[in-house]
Design a protein around this motif. Structure first.
Motif, PDB file in Angstrom:
ATOM      1  N   VAL A 194      -0.211   8.531  -2.580  1.00 55.97           N
ATOM      2  CA  VAL A 194      -0.362   7.532  -3.936  1.00 55.97           C
ATOM      3  C   VAL A 194      -1.982   7.578  -4.173  1.00 55.97           C
ATOM      4  N   THR A 195      -2.294   8.023  -5.139  1.00 57.88           N
ATOM      5  CA  THR A 195      -3.747   7.990  -5.471  1.00 57.88           C
ATOM      6  C   THR A 195      -4.123   6.802  -6.577  1.00 57.88           C
ATOM      7  N   LEU A 196      -4.917   5.980  -6.171  1.00 53.68           N
ATOM      8  CA  LEU A 196      -5.105   4.835  -6.927  1.00 53.68           C
ATOM      9  C   LEU A 196      -6.612   5.269  -7.747  1.00 53.68           C
ATOM     10  N   LYS A 197      -6.685   4.820  -8.908  1.00 54.55           N
ATOM     11  CA  LYS A 197      -7.798   5.337  -9.623  1.00 54.55           C
ATOM     12  C   LYS A 197      -9.230   4.649  -9.201  1.00 54.55           C
ATOM     13  N   ASN A 198      -8.987   3.475  -8.622  1.00 49.14           N
ATOM     14  CA  ASN A 198     -10.222   2.660  -8.140  1.00 49.14           C
ATOM     15  C   ASN A 198      -9.821   2.030  -6.866  1.00 49.14           C
ATOM     16  N   ARG A 199     -10.717   1.082  -6.278  1.00 47.08           N
ATOM     17  CA  ARG A 199     -10.295   0.584  -5.141  1.00 47.08           C
ATOM     18  C   ARG A 199     -10.153  -1.145  -5.398  1.00 47.08           C
ATOM     19  N   ILE A 200      -9.816  -1.584  -6.547  1.00 43.03           N
ATOM     20  CA  ILE A 200      -9.413  -2.601  -7.302  1.00 43.03           C
ATOM     21  C   ILE A 200      -7.936  -3.049  -7.121  1.00 43.03           C
TER      22      ILE A 200
END
Length: 337
Positions: free
Chosen positions: A13-19
């Motif tokens: 699962v890829t999150l577009k940022n670390r927030i």
């Protein structure tokens, strides 16, 4: 390149940022049925519009008895799936990944009827004394977590988090301050871990996606668990297939905390380095620069934002401007973003 706005892939699962929007109870279910309301839709979707990478829903009770309050969100029955699925669909339209925190309040439940805990010790004089759980109760509660994970899968969530922090039921089993059992679920560190171990094993049978666990990595009390203890627990969790430890602290017993900016970050840092597992940092992280420093120095892998996202639904935009990062806007806001 900004670390805060770089993507990360966890278990496919890829999150577009670390927030990450940290789980925060809204106490907004109107009919004591745990069903999602319009408030929840507005609350969560607005943060997805604001470009948060991972939206994590608040602590959702795996049994009616396990609610913190009668207004808690629930995931104890199939009737909860439809509303959660609709919300997940809308959040994903905004580019956010989705998560839900599975929870049981244990002795900190403020609901009608009997409450349960590993030992019959009240949290304070203002709380009811819980019933010590029998082994059958333990088995049933483990299964309730597993069943809830199955419902989360049907609702389409990308990530599941197990709530093992803040003095709630799992934390009560883990802590020698609250677990005075003399059977296999107590006495030793391994015994106190057994309840969580069984929950993780059970969930892994029905869930193959990213699995997080939130912990209170420091209990701030003599005789309680400290970060070194949680390094060992984190190693066990990693062996069981947990992918990230969400490092909070406190609330097992009622003790004052010394709060200052980033006060829990050293806990995430130590567990990440000594247990060799990804961690999330949470607690009094208020600015993009602060979050960037944590990530650039590899003190954690994700940044969980709580109160700042209550104050500013577009905190991601605020942080991007602070870090001079070009953050893509929802097309409807592109003229002014």
């Amino acid at each position: 390149m900004s670390a805060l706005f770089s993507p990360i892939t966890i278990q496919g699962v890829t999150l577009k940022n670390r927030i990450v929007m940290s789980p925060m109870c809204m106490y907004s279910c109107m009919d004591e049925d745990g069903i999602l309301t319009d408030w929840h839709r507005t609350h969560y979707i607005s943060r997805a519009v604001g470009q948060v990478g991972l939206i994590m829903l608040e602590a959702s009770a795996v049994t009616p008895q396990g609610r913190i309050s009668n207004q808690d969100l629930g995931i104890w029955g199939d009737e909860h799936i439809e509303g959660l699925k609709e919300l997940v669909t809308e959040l994903k339209k905004q580019g956010s990944k989705t998560s839900i925190q599975l929870a049981h309040a244990g002795r900190k439940a403020e609901v009608d009827g009997d409450i349960i805990a590993p030992s019959a010790i009240a949290f304070s004089e203002k709380y009811k004394t819980p019933q010590e759980m029998t082994k059958d109760m333990i088995k049933e509660t483990v299964q309730a977590f597993v069943d809830a994970a199955g419902r989360a899968k049907k609702a389409g969530f990308d990530v599941i988090e197990i709530h093992g922090a803040h003095g709630y039921l799992i934390n009560q089993f883990l802590s020698p301050l609250t677990n005075h059992r003399t059977d296999e679920y107590g006495k030793t560190k391994e015994g106190r871990y057994l309840f969580l171990q069984q929950i993780i094993d059970g969930i892994k049978e029905v869930w193959s996606g990213p699995l997080f666990v939130r912990i209170s990595a420091e209990e701030y009390a003599e005789g309680g668990n400290h970060v070194d203890d949680y390094v060992e627990y984190a190693k066990h969790m990693k062996e069981q297939g947990v992918h990230l430890i969400d490092c909070s602290s406190g609330a097992v017993v009622n003790v004052p905390l010394n709060l200052y900016p980033g006060y829990q970050v050293p806990l995430a840092d130590q567990i990440k380095k000594e247990a060799g597992i990804a961690t999330g940092a949470v607690g009094a992280i208020t600015t993009g620069l602060q979050a960037e420093e944590i990530l650039q120095n590899e003190r954690a892998d994700l940044i969980f934002i709580a109160r700042q996202l209550l104050k500013d639904p577009y905190w991601a935009r605020t942080a991007a401007k602070e870090l001079e990062v070009e953050l893509e806007a929802p097309i409807q806001y592109s003229r002014v973003w």
